[in-house]
Design a protein around this motif. Structure first.
Motif, PDB file in Angstrom:
ATOM      1  N   PRO A  63       1.094  -1.238   0.357  1.00  0.00           N
ATOM      2  CA  PRO A  63       0.015  -0.201  -0.416  1.00  0.00           C
ATOM      3  C   PRO A  63       0.380   1.447   0.094  1.00  0.00           C
ATOM      4  O   PRO A  63      -0.058   2.101  -0.679  1.00  0.00           O
ATOM      5  CB  PRO A  63      -0.669  -0.008   1.507  1.00  0.00           C
ATOM      6  CG  PRO A  63      -0.356  -1.025   1.181  1.00  0.00           C
ATOM      7  CD  PRO A  63       0.751  -2.245   1.463  1.00  0.00           C
ATOM      8  N   ILE A  64       2.165   0.745   0.302  1.00  0.00           N
ATOM      9  CA  ILE A  64       3.009   2.941   0.201  1.00  0.00           C
ATOM     10  C   ILE A  64       3.701   2.509  -0.402  1.00  0.00           C
ATOM     11  O   ILE A  64       3.647   3.906  -1.389  1.00  0.00           O
ATOM     12  CB  ILE A  64       4.423   2.179   1.468  1.00  0.00           C
ATOM     13  CG1 ILE A  64       3.653   2.164   2.813  1.00  0.00           C
ATOM     14  CG2 ILE A  64       4.923   3.087   1.677  1.00  0.00           C
ATOM     15  CD1 ILE A  64       4.172   2.236   3.902  1.00  0.00           C
ATOM     16  N   HIS A  65       3.712   1.761  -1.696  1.00  0.00           N
ATOM     17  CA  HIS A  65       4.483   2.015  -2.756  1.00  0.00           C
ATOM     18  C   HIS A  65       3.206   2.299  -3.536  1.00  0.00           C
ATOM     19  O   HIS A  65       3.024   3.159  -5.042  1.00  0.00           O
ATOM     20  CB  HIS A  65       4.599   0.443  -3.612  1.00  0.00           C
ATOM     21  CG  HIS A  65       4.873   0.054  -4.859  1.00  0.00           C
ATOM     22  ND1 HIS A  65       5.168  -0.935  -5.335  1.00  0.00           N
ATOM     23  CD2 HIS A  65       5.923   1.673  -5.763  1.00  0.00           C
ATOM     24  CE1 HIS A  65       5.171  -0.460  -6.715  1.00  0.00           C
ATOM     25  NE2 HIS A  65       5.593   1.041  -7.059  1.00  0.00           N
ATOM     26  N   PHE A  66       1.869   1.695  -3.747  1.00  0.00           N
ATOM     27  CA  PHE A  66       0.826   2.429  -4.379  1.00  0.00           C
ATOM     28  C   PHE A  66       0.497   3.850  -3.508  1.00  0.00           C
ATOM     29  O   PHE A  66      -0.048   4.932  -5.062  1.00  0.00           O
ATOM     30  CB  PHE A  66       0.090   1.695  -3.712  1.00  0.00           C
ATOM     31  CG  PHE A  66      -1.704   1.580  -4.653  1.00  0.00           C
ATOM     32  CD1 PHE A  66      -1.607   2.014  -6.108  1.00  0.00           C
ATOM     33  CD2 PHE A  66      -2.630   2.858  -4.031  1.00  0.00           C
ATOM     34  CE1 PHE A  66      -2.681   1.904  -7.186  1.00  0.00           C
ATOM     35  CE2 PHE A  66      -3.853   2.772  -5.328  1.00  0.00           C
ATOM     36  CZ  PHE A  66      -3.692   2.451  -6.694  1.00  0.00           C
ATOM     37  N   GLY A  67       0.440   3.987  -2.331  1.00  0.00           N
ATOM     38  CA  GLY A  67       0.535   5.572  -2.377  1.00  0.00           C
ATOM     39  C   GLY A  67       0.873   6.556  -3.409  1.00  0.00           C
ATOM     40  O   GLY A  67       1.031   7.461  -3.312  1.00  0.00           O
ATOM     41  N   ILE A  68       2.368   6.449  -3.358  1.00  0.00           N
ATOM     42  CA  ILE A  68       3.336   7.084  -3.393  1.00  0.00           C
ATOM     43  C   ILE A  68       3.620   7.069  -5.339  1.00  0.00           C
ATOM     44  O   ILE A  68       3.595   7.714  -5.795  1.00  0.00           O
ATOM     45  CB  ILE A  68       5.216   6.507  -3.999  1.00  0.00           C
ATOM     46  CG1 ILE A  68       5.336   6.437  -2.463  1.00  0.00           C
ATOM     47  CG2 ILE A  68       5.928   7.394  -4.426  1.00  0.00           C
ATOM     48  CD1 ILE A  68       5.465   8.020  -1.421  1.00  0.00           C
ATOM     49  N   LEU A  69       2.800   6.175  -6.145  1.00  0.00           N
ATOM     50  CA  LEU A  69       2.274   5.410  -7.498  1.00  0.00           C
ATOM     51  C   LEU A  69       0.993   6.838  -8.032  1.00  0.00           C
ATOM     52  O   LEU A  69       0.818   7.859  -8.964  1.00  0.00           O
ATOM     53  CB  LEU A  69       2.131   4.135  -7.340  1.00  0.00           C
ATOM     54  CG  LEU A  69       1.602   4.379  -8.919  1.00  0.00           C
ATOM     55  CD1 LEU A  69       2.204   2.376  -9.125  1.00  0.00           C
ATOM     56  CD2 LEU A  69       0.076   3.929  -9.936  1.00  0.00           C
ATOM     57  N   LEU A  70       0.475   6.652  -6.384  1.00  0.00           N
ATOM     58  CA  LEU A  70      -1.021   7.467  -7.134  1.00  0.00           C
ATOM     59  C   LEU A  70      -0.848   8.583  -7.401  1.00  0.00           C
ATOM     60  O   LEU A  70      -0.837   9.365  -7.620  1.00  0.00           O
ATOM     61  CB  LEU A  70      -1.843   7.166  -5.928  1.00  0.00           C
ATOM     62  CG  LEU A  70      -3.166   7.734  -5.774  1.00  0.00           C
ATOM     63  CD1 LEU A  70      -3.867   7.519  -6.617  1.00  0.00           C
ATOM     64  CD2 LEU A  70      -4.361   7.877  -4.474  1.00  0.00           C
ATOM     65  N   ILE A  71       0.473   9.297  -5.774  1.00  0.00           N
ATOM     66  CA  ILE A  71       1.060  11.186  -5.809  1.00  0.00           C
ATOM     67  C   ILE A  71       1.892  11.403  -6.896  1.00  0.00           C
ATOM     68  O   ILE A  71       1.355  12.412  -7.830  1.00  0.00           O
ATOM     69  CB  ILE A  71       1.288  10.799  -4.424  1.00  0.00           C
ATOM     70  CG1 ILE A  71       0.085  10.728  -3.464  1.00  0.00           C
ATOM     71  CG2 ILE A  71       2.154  12.505  -4.027  1.00  0.00           C
ATOM     72  CD1 ILE A  71       0.722  10.677  -2.078  1.00  0.00           C
ATOM     73  N   ALA A  72       2.584  10.308  -7.827  1.00  0.00           N
ATOM     74  CA  ALA A  72       3.064  10.886  -8.647  1.00  0.00           C
ATOM     75  C   ALA A  72       2.468  11.130  -9.550  1.00  0.00           C
ATOM     76  O   ALA A  72       2.529  12.204 -10.457  1.00  0.00           O
ATOM     77  CB  ALA A  72       4.534  10.220  -8.850  1.00  0.00           C
ATOM     78  N   ASN A  73       1.326   9.504  -9.775  1.00  0.00           N
ATOM     79  CA  ASN A  73       0.870  10.229 -11.052  1.00  0.00           C
ATOM     80  C   ASN A  73      -0.711  11.395 -11.100  1.00  0.00           C
ATOM     81  O   ASN A  73      -0.042  12.002 -12.192  1.00  0.00           O
ATOM     82  CB  ASN A  73      -0.180   8.875 -11.122  1.00  0.00           C
ATOM     83  CG  ASN A  73      -1.065   9.022 -12.056  1.00  0.00           C
ATOM     84  OD1 ASN A  73      -1.516   9.444 -12.549  1.00  0.00           O
ATOM     85  ND2 ASN A  73      -1.072   7.020 -13.313  1.00  0.00           N
ATOM     86  N   LEU A  74      -0.536  11.508 -10.445  1.00  0.00           N
ATOM     87  CA  LEU A  74      -2.021  12.589  -9.601  1.00  0.00           C
ATOM     88  C   LEU A  74      -1.146  14.348 -10.191  1.00  0.00           C
ATOM     89  O   LEU A  74      -1.720  14.906 -10.159  1.00  0.00           O
ATOM     90  CB  LEU A  74      -2.787  11.613  -8.338  1.00  0.00           C
ATOM     91  CG  LEU A  74      -3.768  11.242  -8.706  1.00  0.00           C
ATOM     92  CD1 LEU A  74      -3.947  11.180  -7.238  1.00  0.00           C
ATOM     93  CD2 LEU A  74      -4.955  11.587 -10.161  1.00  0.00           C
ATOM     94  N   LEU A 117      10.443   1.673  -1.693  1.00  0.00           N
ATOM     95  CA  LEU A 117      10.334   1.378  -0.253  1.00  0.00           C
ATOM     96  C   LEU A 117      11.870   0.341  -0.236  1.00  0.00           C
ATOM     97  O   LEU A 117      11.107   0.408   1.645  1.00  0.00           O
ATOM     98  CB  LEU A 117       9.763  -0.303  -0.594  1.00  0.00           C
ATOM     99  CG  LEU A 117       7.946  -0.444  -0.839  1.00  0.00           C
ATOM    100  CD1 LEU A 117       7.671  -2.016  -1.682  1.00  0.00           C
ATOM    101  CD2 LEU A 117       7.660   0.084  -0.719  1.00  0.00           C
ATOM    102  N   TRP A 118      13.180   1.108  -0.466  1.00  0.00           N
ATOM    103  CA  TRP A 118      14.325   0.961   0.021  1.00  0.00           C
ATOM    104  C   TRP A 118      14.201   1.728   1.296  1.00  0.00           C
ATOM    105  O   TRP A 118      14.211   1.161   2.671  1.00  0.00           O
ATOM    106  CB  TRP A 118      14.872   1.275  -0.697  1.00  0.00           C
ATOM    107  CG  TRP A 118      17.134   1.484  -0.579  1.00  0.00           C
ATOM    108  CD1 TRP A 118      17.210   0.428   0.090  1.00  0.00           C
ATOM    109  CD2 TRP A 118      17.609   2.241  -0.523  1.00  0.00           C
ATOM    110  NE1 TRP A 118      18.098   0.485   0.819  1.00  0.00           N
ATOM    111  CE2 TRP A 118      18.136   1.974   0.173  1.00  0.00           C
ATOM    112  CE3 TRP A 118      16.963   3.850  -0.386  1.00  0.00           C
ATOM    113  CZ2 TRP A 118      19.748   2.537   0.860  1.00  0.00           C
ATOM    114  CZ3 TRP A 118      18.090   5.016   0.423  1.00  0.00           C
ATOM    115  CH2 TRP A 118      19.625   4.050   0.365  1.00  0.00           C
ATOM    116  N   LEU A 119      14.108   2.983   1.330  1.00  0.00           N
ATOM    117  CA  LEU A 119      14.394   4.175   2.754  1.00  0.00           C
ATOM    118  C   LEU A 119      12.983   3.009   4.404  1.00  0.00           C
ATOM    119  O   LEU A 119      14.107   3.971   4.698  1.00  0.00           O
ATOM    120  CB  LEU A 119      14.105   5.199   2.158  1.00  0.00           C
ATOM    121  CG  LEU A 119      15.344   5.702   2.040  1.00  0.00           C
ATOM    122  CD1 LEU A 119      15.043   7.491   1.644  1.00  0.00           C
ATOM    123  CD2 LEU A 119      15.764   5.971   2.994  1.00  0.00           C
ATOM    124  N   PRO A 120      11.809   3.231   3.600  1.00  0.00           N
ATOM    125  CA  PRO A 120      10.909   2.604   4.680  1.00  0.00           C
ATOM    126  C   PRO A 120      12.258   1.301   5.529  1.00  0.00           C
ATOM    127  O   PRO A 120      11.479   0.708   6.707  1.00  0.00           O
ATOM    128  CB  PRO A 120       9.424   2.394   4.242  1.00  0.00           C
ATOM    129  CG  PRO A 120      10.180   3.472   3.072  1.00  0.00           C
ATOM    130  CD  PRO A 120      11.142   3.619   2.567  1.00  0.00           C
TER     131      PRO A 120
END
Length: 427
Positions: free
Chosen positions: A356-367, A420-423
């Motif tokens: 879900p964290i990866h998807f959140g970054i994808l979503l924000i980057a996309n929008l 996800l590397w830093l988290p």
């Protein structure tokens, strides 16, 4: 029937230029009425009230106020000088200064539109004087502004964390650092390529700034990021508590250290922040009501089943999701889009085994890309207003930057370790 009414009503209201929050709310109400269930209508009011009654969302008005204080408190000028000391000597350096300053300012203020306005008012006229292309100057500022939505602290990440319950805000903040820096780097490379091709900024005379004075002047502002993120990651305080600390620090800088905001001017800054907060939270409330209605009618499950029936290949499904979100971003602001489409697409991503964290970054980057695209690109409109340029012409100048942003989006989508590397290091 209810879904058709919801979509048609929403599109018609947008075409009539009804403000997005009202369009979402009215479309939701009409769709709920079509169901003929009075309980659904009662739930809309309670959903709207409950959606903004959140401790995590309390961080948003604080970060908005901190950003306004820093914007009015002379932050932009000091960050521009610091960025000039770092990259101003390079041919085409003013475009790099613009992008780097947008990254720094956006990461502190958490607002892409504020970055366009604050940085653009200073650097676009300066770039015009140095014979950079007028449309290119606006395009650079517009594209650079969205990096602050990925580099924490970011209000968009807070909104996503609230909707995708169970997602840690601090983990999201960590996950956004590398993608945000990657996006900024790729945009800067794009600037260099365009400047080289068009001959912009080859004369760097007068762009030399001494590093030490510029760094010391900007250091108090840069410390805000260190204090906020360091405190969150160290576990000293939550994101909401960090936002309150950011306000105190910004207030000290603007009124005591830099002395650019007087006590008489302070109420106007607070009032501006209150208006922005009202708009954002009303968007949250209206969008949450639509999201709850869609969830109650099992639309996410329908979308998930439909997508998974098209293909069982995660690469194909993620491509479809990205295309859908890119289209959504062209006519909807990032906050309501996150609130409405997270419950729809997140279950699909989880079924694919996506974090879900990866998807959140994808979503924000996309929008975030949608903020730079017509017809409803907030940053594009602000940039054109500041630079006194036409949207059609700036959109053409944006083409290399669109390509750069999409390439970064593809990398974020298909290389999970970027997010996800830093988290993973702090688990």
């Amino acid at each position: 029937m209810f879904l058709a009414i919801l979509i048609i009503a929403f599109i018609c209201l947008l075409l009539l230029e009804v403000p997005i929050a009202f369009a979402v709310g009215i479309a939701t109400l009409l769709a709920a009425i079509s169901l003929g269930d009075t309980d659904v209508l009662q739930n809309i009011a309670s959903d709207m009230a409950n959606s903004v009654s959140s401790f995590s969302l309390l961080a948003i008005p604080f970060f908005i106020l901190a950003g306004d204080l820093m914007g009015a408190g002379g932050l932009a000028r000091r960050l521009i000088n610091f960025a000039s000391a770092l990259v101003g000597r390079i041919p085409g350096g003013l475009s790099l200064v613009n992008t780097l300053t947008c990254m720094l300012f956006g990461s502190i203020s958490g607002s892409a539109a504020a970055a366009v306005s604050s940085i653009g008012n200073t650097l676009i006229p300066e770039m015009n004087k140095k014979n950079y292309g007028k449309d290119f100057n606006v395009a650079v500022t517009t594209a650079g502004s969205i990096t602050g939505l990925l580099i924490p602290p970011s209000n968009s990440m807070i909104v996503y964390a609230v909707v995708a319950s169970g997602v840690s805000i601090s983990s999201l903040f960590l996950a956004g650092i590398v993608p945000g820096l990657l996006l900024g780097f790729v945009l800067m490379v794009t600037c260099l390529i365009v400047c080289k091709k068009k001959g912009y900024g080859q004369d760097t005379t007068g762009q030399t700034v001494e590093f030490v004075p510029a760094f010391l002047s900007a250091l108090p502002s840069l410390m805000l990021v260190v204090i906020v993120l360091g405190g969150i990651f160290a576990g000293w305080f939550t994101a909401t508590e960090a936002s309150a600390i950011a306000v105190v620090w910004s207030l000290l800088l603007a009124c005591v250290c830099y002395r650019e905001i007087s006590l008489k001017e302070l109420p106007a800054v607070i009032a501006r922040s209150a208006r922005t907060t009202g708009v954002v939270l009303f968007l949250v409330a209206a969008s949450s009501a639509m999201s709850q209605l869609l969830t109650a009618e099992q639309v996410p499950q329908l979308v998930s089943a439909t997508l998974l029936s098209l293909s069982d290949n995660p690469i194909v499904i993620l491509l479809i999701i990205n295309i859908a979100l890119l289209l959504v971003g062209t006519f909807m602001d990032i906050t309501p889009a996150i609130l409405i489409f997270t419950p729809i697409f997140l279950p699909v991503a989880i079924d694919l085994g996506m974090d879900p964290i990866h998807f959140g970054i994808l979503l924000i980057a996309n929008l975030s890309i949608g903020l730079c695209t017509p017809p409803v690109g907030t940053c594009l409109f602000v940039g054109c207003s500041v630079g006194k340029a036409k949207i059609a012409e700036v959109s053409r100048a944006m083409l290399p930057f669109y390509i750069a942003m999409i390439l970064v989006l593809v990398a974020i989508t298909y290389i999970p370790s970027i997010s996800l590397w830093l988290p993973s290091l702090f688990e």
